[in-house]
Motif scaffolding. Structure first.
Motif, PDB file in Angstrom:
ATOM      1  N   ASN A 128      -0.550  19.707  -0.208  1.00 38.72           N
ATOM      2  CA  ASN A 128      -2.001  19.616  -0.340  1.00 38.72           C
ATOM      3  C   ASN A 128      -2.471  18.331   0.335  1.00 38.72           C
ATOM      4  N   GLU A 129      -2.762  18.429   1.625  1.00 35.89           N
ATOM      5  CA  GLU A 129      -3.141  17.214   2.365  1.00 35.89           C
ATOM      6  C   GLU A 129      -4.477  16.652   1.901  1.00 35.89           C
ATOM      7  N   LYS A 130      -5.348  17.504   1.365  1.00 35.09           N
ATOM      8  CA  LYS A 130      -6.641  17.008   0.859  1.00 35.09           C
ATOM      9  C   LYS A 130      -6.431  16.073  -0.326  1.00 35.09           C
ATOM     10  N   LYS A 131      -5.497  16.432  -1.192  1.00 37.20           N
ATOM     11  CA  LYS A 131      -5.181  15.567  -2.331  1.00 37.20           C
ATOM     12  C   LYS A 131      -4.631  14.227  -1.847  1.00 37.20           C
ATOM     13  N   ALA A 132      -3.767  14.272  -0.840  1.00 37.04           N
ATOM     14  CA  ALA A 132      -3.201  13.025  -0.285  1.00 37.04           C
ATOM     15  C   ALA A 132      -4.294  12.153   0.322  1.00 37.04           C
ATOM     16  N   ILE A 133      -5.220  12.766   1.044  1.00 37.72           N
ATOM     17  CA  ILE A 133      -6.324  12.018   1.657  1.00 37.72           C
ATOM     18  C   ILE A 133      -7.176  11.373   0.566  1.00 37.72           C
ATOM     19  N   LEU A 134      -7.463  12.111  -0.487  1.00 35.77           N
ATOM     20  CA  LEU A 134      -8.245  11.553  -1.599  1.00 35.77           C
ATOM     21  C   LEU A 134      -7.527  10.371  -2.244  1.00 35.77           C
ATOM     22  N   ILE A 135      -6.217  10.481  -2.378  1.00 35.46           N
ATOM     23  CA  ILE A 135      -5.439   9.367  -2.940  1.00 35.46           C
ATOM     24  C   ILE A 135      -5.530   8.153  -2.030  1.00 35.46           C
ATOM     25  N   VAL A 136      -5.394   8.362  -0.719  1.00 38.49           N
ATOM     26  CA  VAL A 136      -5.504   7.241   0.229  1.00 38.49           C
ATOM     27  C   VAL A 136      -6.853   6.550   0.052  1.00 38.49           C
ATOM     28  N   LYS A 178      14.134   4.463  -3.771  1.00 36.96           N
ATOM     29  CA  LYS A 178      12.927   3.647  -3.606  1.00 36.96           C
ATOM     30  C   LYS A 178      11.677   4.396  -4.062  1.00 36.96           C
ATOM     31  N   ASN A 179      11.884   5.505  -4.782  1.00 41.10           N
ATOM     32  CA  ASN A 179      10.820   6.251  -5.445  1.00 41.10           C
ATOM     33  C   ASN A 179       9.891   7.026  -4.510  1.00 41.10           C
ATOM     34  N   PHE A 180      10.412   7.559  -3.440  1.00 41.02           N
ATOM     35  CA  PHE A 180       9.644   8.498  -2.632  1.00 41.02           C
ATOM     36  C   PHE A 180      10.567   9.661  -2.281  1.00 41.02           C
ATOM     37  N   TYR A 181       9.966  10.765  -1.875  1.00 38.34           N
ATOM     38  CA  TYR A 181      10.732  11.962  -1.542  1.00 38.34           C
ATOM     39  C   TYR A 181      10.887  12.090  -0.031  1.00 38.34           C
ATOM     40  N   TYR A 182      12.038  12.597   0.379  1.00 37.42           N
ATOM     41  CA  TYR A 182      12.313  12.760   1.806  1.00 37.42           C
ATOM     42  C   TYR A 182      13.065  14.069   2.028  1.00 37.42           C
ATOM     43  N   LEU A 183      12.995  14.547   3.258  1.00 39.99           N
ATOM     44  CA  LEU A 183      13.663  15.784   3.629  1.00 39.99           C
ATOM     45  C   LEU A 183      15.117  15.496   3.977  1.00 39.99           C
ATOM     46  N   PHE A 226       0.832  -1.197   0.000  1.00 45.73           N
ATOM     47  CA  PHE A 226       0.000   0.000   0.000  1.00 45.73           C
ATOM     48  C   PHE A 226       0.870   1.252   0.000  1.00 45.73           C
ATOM     49  N   LEU A 227       1.888   1.263   0.839  1.00 47.84           N
ATOM     50  CA  LEU A 227       2.767   2.424   0.940  1.00 47.84           C
ATOM     51  C   LEU A 227       3.508   2.676  -0.373  1.00 47.84           C
ATOM     52  N   GLN A 228       3.987   1.631  -1.002  1.00 50.63           N
ATOM     53  CA  GLN A 228       4.640   1.774  -2.315  1.00 50.63           C
ATOM     54  C   GLN A 228       3.703   2.421  -3.323  1.00 50.63           C
ATOM     55  N   ILE A 229       2.501   1.899  -3.409  1.00 55.39           N
ATOM     56  CA  ILE A 229       1.520   2.414  -4.372  1.00 55.39           C
ATOM     57  C   ILE A 229       1.125   3.844  -4.014  1.00 55.39           C
ATOM     58  N   PHE A 230       0.993   4.129  -2.724  1.00 52.59           N
ATOM     59  CA  PHE A 230       0.640   5.477  -2.291  1.00 52.59           C
ATOM     60  C   PHE A 230       1.697   6.489  -2.744  1.00 52.59           C
ATOM     61  N   PHE A 231       2.976   6.189  -2.514  1.00 50.67           N
ATOM     62  CA  PHE A 231       4.038   7.093  -2.952  1.00 50.67           C
ATOM     63  C   PHE A 231       4.031   7.247  -4.478  1.00 50.67           C
ATOM     64  N   GLU A 232       3.810   6.157  -5.202  1.00 49.27           N
ATOM     65  CA  GLU A 232       3.715   6.227  -6.667  1.00 49.27           C
ATOM     66  C   GLU A 232       2.602   7.177  -7.096  1.00 49.27           C
TER      67      GLU A 232
END
Length: 161
Positions: free
Chosen positions: A44-52, A115-120, A6-12
């Motif tokens: 945009n946390e709303k966009k992230a919530i919609l993706i989840v 691993k295809n996600f962004y980090y600080l 799920f986490l992999q797909i979410f980051f994608e």
């Protein structure tokens, strides 16, 4: 579906949707392992919530979902067969409604993982931890005594009074 997949797909999906985000800390073992939660600064946390929720529907997620909103934080807790996944989405880095770092500044220090996600950037993340500790507790708690910085010009020493 397990939490890792799920986490992999979410980051994608975040990447496909060109959403600015960064995992704030403890990203070394992602998406396979993490601590209690995954802290993500997001434009945009709303966009992230919609993706989840889109992904949960697509993969027929049947378990409980806990959704919490608090100041600049939205938490979603999901229960997979292998483990719990708590995603904490921050729309700003703030304390008691006072934003102490602008998001535009934070997003200048974002890196892409192999691993295809962004980090600080770790040094920036550590500085934010120290600032948060001071604002929230007026001291640096012992659990952060061993912060280290890649940039050797930055030093931090914990002094126990």
């Amino acid at each position: 579906m397990d939490s890792y997949k799920f986490l992999q797909i979410f980051f994608e999906e975040l990447n496909i949707n060109k959403t600015k985000y960064a995992v704030l800390r403890n990203y070394n073992d992602l998406p396979r392992k993490w601590g209690n939660d995954i802290d993500i600064i997001i434009e945009n946390e709303k966009k992230a919530i919609l993706i989840v929720f889109k992904l949960l529907k697509k993969y027929n997620y049947q378990n409980e979902i806990i959704y919490r909103k608090h100041f600049s934080l939205i938490s979603i807790i999901l229960y997979f067969k292998d483990r719990e996944l708590r995603l904490d989405f921050y729309n700003s880095i703030s304390f008691a409604w006072i934003q102490y770092v602008k998001n535009e500044v934070i997003f200048q220090y974002v890196k892409k993982s192999h691993k295809n996600f962004y980090y600080l950037d770790k040094d920036i993340s550590n500085i934010l931890i120290l600032v948060k500790e001071y604002f929230a507790y007026r001291e640096i708690r012992k659990k952060y005594a061993n912060l280290y910085f890649d940039d050797k010009s930055i030093t931090f020493r914990y002094i126990d009074y």
